[in-house]
Design a protein around this motif. Sequence first.
Motif, PDB file in Angstrom:
ATOM      1  N   ALA A 151     -21.140   6.206  -2.182  1.00 17.63           N
ATOM      2  CA  ALA A 151     -20.712   6.035  -3.575  1.00 17.63           C
ATOM      3  C   ALA A 151     -21.662   6.687  -4.566  1.00 17.63           C
ATOM      4  N   TRP A 154     -20.350   9.892  -5.944  1.00 16.49           N
ATOM      5  CA  TRP A 154     -19.147   9.930  -6.758  1.00 16.49           C
ATOM      6  C   TRP A 154     -19.511  10.070  -8.225  1.00 16.49           C
ATOM      7  N   ASN A 158     -14.315  10.992 -10.768  1.00 13.50           N
ATOM      8  CA  ASN A 158     -13.711  10.552  -9.504  1.00 13.50           C
ATOM      9  C   ASN A 158     -13.254   9.102  -9.605  1.00 13.50           C
ATOM     10  N   ILE A 159     -13.920   8.338 -10.470  1.00 12.39           N
ATOM     11  CA  ILE A 159     -13.646   6.911 -10.608  1.00 12.39           C
ATOM     12  C   ILE A 159     -12.566   6.650 -11.649  1.00 12.39           C
ATOM     13  N   PHE A 196     -11.447   7.270  -4.570  1.00 16.04           N
ATOM     14  CA  PHE A 196     -12.698   7.802  -5.111  1.00 16.04           C
ATOM     15  C   PHE A 196     -13.192   8.965  -4.257  1.00 16.04           C
ATOM     16  N   ALA A 197     -13.207   8.750  -2.931  1.00 20.13           N
ATOM     17  CA  ALA A 197     -13.680   9.788  -2.017  1.00 20.13           C
ATOM     18  C   ALA A 197     -12.745  10.992  -2.038  1.00 20.13           C
ATOM     19  N   LYS A 200     -13.269  13.007  -5.150  1.00 22.77           N
ATOM     20  CA  LYS A 200     -14.499  13.775  -4.977  1.00 22.77           C
ATOM     21  C   LYS A 200     -14.260  14.990  -4.100  1.00 22.77           C
TER      22      LYS A 200
END
Length: 323
Positions: A151, A154, A158-159, A196-197, A200
């Motif tokens: 995390a 990130w 991305n969030i 999120f990933a 990214k």
Amino acid sequence: MEYTDEYNLGWGAFSKHFGFDTKREGNYAMHTVPGNWENGWITEVNPAKGLFIASAWFKADEKLDYKMFTEKPCLLILCIDTGDMTITQKGKKAKTLSPFTQLIISKGTPLRLTIPAGMHMCFTSVLIFDSCIDNFLSATGYSYPIRVLDAVKWKPGNIDAPNVMLVMEQLRWGVRGNRLPLPAYLLKAMELLFLFAHNKDKEAKKPERRKYVTWSDEIKLYRVKERIDESPLSLPSNEELCRIAQMSESKLRISFKSLYGKTLYSYIRESIMKRAMQMLADDDLNIKNIAHLCGYENAAKFAAAFKEVHGITPSEFRKGFGL
């Protein structure tokens, strides 16, 4: 300093500290503000060990200053609708959370949450510990970079993305009305981390264009982005944005796209549509009202823009939550 027990209590640890009245029923808990306050609550579900999903609505009569100190690494995802909450962590500058979705990473050091007296707070949160993430990945056989150590890579973009906002709203209405089965909350929480990933990963695959933006200009562009995030429904003029960026309009547009991978117009529209999704939860506002507040005289054009950002129309969104 003693550890706090978020791993077992979630927001119950915060509520216990400030004297909230807590009633539990199975995996659900309702934390009600003290009787001498005006009103308010935090409703919470604990669908799996190390996972708490909550929705809060309250106005504190006193300043709330709370130190969360859990030895287990965790992620706190907060989607702010209204109110100011300041987060302070060791070695970092205090940060007042702006509206929309924020991620706070705790690696086992104290985390201070401060809410001013008289502040009306409304937010949705997901508190998930690394142990819960590990259990999920082990049970499913997936290998994906979504743990606490991942995390740190990130970025805010991305969030705070439209695909994330939709999931946060689903969780908000799920926990408020006990509308989802327990496993769905776990899957939705994991969906957030996967998004999120994924966001990214999508960013990493874009052509590298940041080399055209100097560090000095990057700081200025962040101020522009911060101003948009602060109040997307009452934006300053283009001239004012240029003044904040200390750039000409053409340079601002080119530099913004180079840094953030999307045009300034697209970012503004996404910010407006995220706010529109939050306003759709207000029964006192019809879609025409919301369209007007978002700067659209025509509700049909507003609906088309909303669908382009979120993938569904405002009416479909409301029907999905029985609003």
